[in-house]
Enzyme design. Structure first.
Site, PDB file in Angstrom:
ATOM      1  N   GLU A  25      53.383   0.478 -24.120  1.00  0.00           N
ATOM      2  CA  GLU A  25      52.829   1.364 -25.153  1.00  0.00           C
ATOM      3  C   GLU A  25      53.520   1.209 -26.504  1.00  0.00           C
ATOM      4  O   GLU A  25      52.880   1.356 -27.543  1.00  0.00           O
ATOM      5  CB  GLU A  25      52.908   2.829 -24.709  1.00  0.00           C
ATOM      6  CG  GLU A  25      51.853   3.222 -23.686  1.00  0.00           C
ATOM      7  CD  GLU A  25      52.236   2.855 -22.272  1.00  0.00           C
ATOM      8  OE1 GLU A  25      53.418   2.480 -22.049  1.00  0.00           O
ATOM      9  OE2 GLU A  25      51.372   2.911 -21.382  1.00  0.00           O
ATOM     10  N   HIS A  72      49.080  13.023 -16.921  1.00  0.00           N
ATOM     11  CA  HIS A  72      47.839  12.320 -17.265  1.00  0.00           C
ATOM     12  C   HIS A  72      46.713  13.294 -17.614  1.00  0.00           C
ATOM     13  O   HIS A  72      45.546  12.926 -17.560  1.00  0.00           O
ATOM     14  CB  HIS A  72      47.360  11.445 -16.093  1.00  0.00           C
ATOM     15  CG  HIS A  72      48.218  10.247 -15.816  1.00  0.00           C
ATOM     16  ND1 HIS A  72      49.463  10.349 -15.272  1.00  0.00           N
ATOM     17  CD2 HIS A  72      48.009   8.931 -16.018  1.00  0.00           C
ATOM     18  CE1 HIS A  72      49.994   9.136 -15.132  1.00  0.00           C
ATOM     19  NE2 HIS A  72      49.132   8.258 -15.587  1.00  0.00           N
ATOM     20  N   ASP A 131      48.535  11.311 -22.887  1.00  0.00           N
ATOM     21  CA  ASP A 131      49.922  11.656 -22.551  1.00  0.00           C
ATOM     22  C   ASP A 131      50.904  10.558 -22.951  1.00  0.00           C
ATOM     23  O   ASP A 131      52.081  10.818 -23.174  1.00  0.00           O
ATOM     24  CB  ASP A 131      50.039  11.893 -21.040  1.00  0.00           C
ATOM     25  CG  ASP A 131      48.932  12.785 -20.518  1.00  0.00           C
ATOM     26  OD1 ASP A 131      49.239  13.895 -20.092  1.00  0.00           O
ATOM     27  OD2 ASP A 131      47.753  12.361 -20.556  1.00  0.00           O
ATOM     28  N   GLN A 133      45.814   4.501 -22.272  1.00  0.00           N
ATOM     29  CA  GLN A 133      44.943   4.877 -21.159  1.00  0.00           C
ATOM     30  C   GLN A 133      44.833   6.390 -20.993  1.00  0.00           C
ATOM     31  O   GLN A 133      43.813   6.904 -20.564  1.00  0.00           O
ATOM     32  CB  GLN A 133      45.432   4.227 -19.875  1.00  0.00           C
ATOM     33  CG  GLN A 133      45.207   2.713 -19.905  1.00  0.00           C
ATOM     34  CD  GLN A 133      45.541   2.050 -18.608  1.00  0.00           C
ATOM     35  OE1 GLN A 133      46.459   2.474 -17.909  1.00  0.00           O
ATOM     36  NE2 GLN A 133      44.810   0.994 -18.277  1.00  0.00           N
TER      37      GLN A 133
END
Lengths: 324, 331
Positions: free
Chosen positions: B65, B134, B90, B87
């Site tokens: 990330e 998530h 969070d 994705q």
């Protein structure tokens, strides 16, 4: 004329220009040091004294269109890439004449996208991922530019080093990493920061070349950087060049360095690149003229910066957004 | 948008269409993220784009990330227009330095020398058992750091129009797509240049008795609550700000001046959420129009449980919104 053998890519005119840059950067560093001593400014000035040779030599290996992200020690990279002393001193002294128009005072964010000076983050090691990003842009646009990311041995501990290294190697990005290993991460010696003596060993993890050179030898740095830049431009991916250098001064100017027992006279620079380059120029008196010119240029630029205006208070709300 | 041809598209397809149109329009636009290429995204949003635009412009990254966001920042500085996907929203925290320092501040720190046209696509909110790391709604973090624009589309039309605006915007945009809305269909106007501007709230249902300001998934729930209350003779006005930065307070204030009451509803944790800011501004700027205090509904102060039934207990449902509106109306 010199009889020394110059590395590929560097001719005698290039050597003269390299010397001029190095002595100008040295004079600028010393002028800033004097300013710190005189007025107490400088908690955020991280001097690059002693590292000028490697900074200018690595930049000399780049083309004007190439981009660099600099480390926080010194102004040599930005000057060698073409930024004027007026812009650099203007930034350092927080004047409207600086490249950041008065916002970069103290700690520095010199920038000139046209010259490929891409700025600096305040969080150490953040340049790794940004530099990989500009290299992705070059790969996408096919613009032939190479990005060089300068960093210290301390910054090499950041996770961004790994994340950028891994992706850049997989994508064969046009990228060069130049580690200025001066042996100190603020107060921590390299032996406590790295399980291996050489940061360049880490290149093997990414399947890219790792090269160690004497950072006090500008010609050695130039040769390694030149080869790495050529490799990057040819689409062969990144190279990690580690230049072994020395931290002559504190982490910041004014740091008394109680954690060090290897301190010597701050006016003596071990393995100083300046006389080394000077000897290569030959004995035609040109070096004296370059020395004198550099000192004068620095003094005049510094005086102009001191005399320049501080920014208007409205500057604090400017540049948050693209439209203001 | 009157007179335009409309097509029924899911929220996910609307986002996909926006990406494809913008990549066709401007070759500087490109994408990267984990699994966005060959797989077409973990939620299928980017399906087909690698086939059309190739693996240079639609890039599958490593699990990485800090590079996805930081690399996008660098690529933006160098003259391209990156659209990147994390994705799950969070993962803003795994790329925290890159989001909150580099995207948000690079222009400012360097005196305006650079542009930072990055769009960060962030699947947000509950999806059904994705767990505490998530499922969060983190838009308030974007509001709290100057330099970031914050967008939360609630319909397919807004998802497409706002994303196209985000890609054309010269500033960094956090684009929060609700995972629970991906399959919801709605009418989306045709046309490459149908943009939804930032800073313009939508009055999605007019009503005279109480103003409900809702975002994301809560817009639909507020509308359901409004229908239920209409049967009782209470007319809710439902406003979706659509973008939190910039925030269209004028539309909200004008509504509150008419209704005298305001309820702010979001899926994010209530404490220090976006609702706190909106409620505070209403109190500061429309105090004398208010017949009752401004109320907020948001998630409980707890991580989201993984169990799909338990997780629903944490965020406001239609009954909670209707109940709060009824009580507030009676004050």
């Amino acid at each position: 004329m010199t009889t020394a053998t110059l590395p590929d890519g560097l001719d005698h005119a290039g050597l003269v220009e390299l010397y001029r840059q190095v002595v100008t950067i040295r004079a600028a560093e010393l002028r800033l040091r004097r300013h710190v001593e005189e007025v107490g400014f400088g908690g955020f000035w991280h001097p690059g004294i002693g590292q000028e040779g490697l900074q200018a030599a690595a930049v000399a290996a780049m083309e004007p269109r190439d981009r660099l992200f600099y480390a926080h020690r010194g102004l040599g990279y930005a000057y060698a890439k073409g930024m004027s002393l007026d812009l650099l001193f203007g930034d350092l002294l927080g004047r409207v004449t600086g490249s950041t128009r008065g916002k970069g005072g103290g700690t520095v964010h010199f920038a000139d996208p046209e010259l490929g000076v891409m700025g600096q983050g305040g969080t150490l090691g953040s340049n790794f991922v940004l530099g990989a990003g500009t290299a992705v842009a070059s790969q996408l646009l096919g613009d032939g530019r190479v990005t060089v990311v300068f960093f210290g041995d301390g910054a090499a501990a950041r996770g961004t080093f790994h994340e950028a290294g891994l992706q850049a190697a997989v994508w064969k990005l046009p990228l060069v990493w130049v580690c200025e290993n001066n042996g100190w991460a603020i107060s921590a010696p390299i032996a406590e920061q790295s399980p291996t003596r050489d940061i360049a060993d880490r290149a093997a993890a990414y399947g890219v070349p790792g090269v160690v050179v004497n950072g006090q030898d500008p010609l050695a740095v130039f040769a390694a950087a030149h080869e790495a830049v050529a490799r990057a431009r040819a689409g062969e991916g990144p190279t990690l060049v580690e230049a072994k250098t020395l931290r002559i001064r504190g982490h910041f100017e004014g740091d008394r360095q109680p954690y060090r027992d290897d301190l010597t006279n701050p006016d003596e620079i071990p393995d100083d690149p300046v006389p080394k380059l000077r000897a290569l120029l030959g004995d035609d008196g040109r070096a004296d003229a370059l020395d004198e010119g550099a000192r004068a240029e620095v003094e005049e630029a510094f005086d102009r910066a001191l005399a320049a205006e501080r920014p208007d208070p409205s500057v604090v709300l400017r540049d948050v957004w693209a439209d203001g | 948008m009157g007179g335009r041809v409309m097509a029924a598209l899911s929220y996910a397809r609307a986002i996909n269409a926006a990406l494809a149109e913008e990549m066709r329009r401007d070759e500087r636009v490109w994408m990267m993220g984990q699994d966005v290429g060959r797989m077409g995204g973990v939620f299928g949003v980017t399906r087909g784009l690698m086939e059309e635009f190739g693996a240079l412009r639609v890039r599958d990254t490593t699990i990485n990330e800090t590079f996805i966001v930081g690399g996008a920042a660098g690529a933006a500085l160098a003259g391209t227009i990156p659209v990147v996907e994390l994705q799950f929203a969070d993962f803003l925290f795994t790329a925290g330095d890159e989001v909150f320092h580099k995207l948000a501040k690079w222009r400012y720190m360097h005196g305006g020398a650079f542009e930072m046209p990055v769009t960060l696509r962030l699947p947000t909110g509950l999806v059904g058992g994705a767990g505490a790391e998530h499922s969060q709604s983190l838009e308030a973090f974007g509001m709290h750091v100057p330099g970031l624009k914050v967008v939360l589309p609630a319909t397919p039309a807004d998802a497409k129009g706002l994303l196209k605006t985000a890609i054309r915007d010269r500033d960094p945009v956090l684009f929060f797509e609700h995972k629970g809305l991906y399959r919801v269909k709605g009418e989306v106007p045709d046309g490459d240049d149908v943009l939804v501007p930032f800073g313009q709230a939508a009055v999605v249902r007019p009503g005279a008795d109480l103003t409900v300001v809702a975002t994301g998934l809560m817009v639909g729930r507020a509308l359901e609550a409004a229908q239920a209350l209409a049967a009782e003779g209470i007319e809710l006005e439902v406003i979706d700000p659509r973008t939190l930065v910039p925030l269209d307070m004028e539309t909200i204030l004008a509504s509150v001046e008419r209704t005298g009451r305001a309820l702010v509803v979001h899926e994010a944790v209530r404490t220090a959420g976006a609702g706190a800011e909106i409620a505070a501004q209403i109190s500061e700027r429309a105090f004398f129009a208010l017949d009752a205090p401004v109320w907020r509904l948001g998630a409980l102060d707890t991580p989201i449980p993984q169990d799909p039934e338990l997780e629903q207990l944490v965020i406001p449902n239609v009954d909670a919104i209707a109940g709060a509106a009824r009580e507030l109306r009676a004050l």
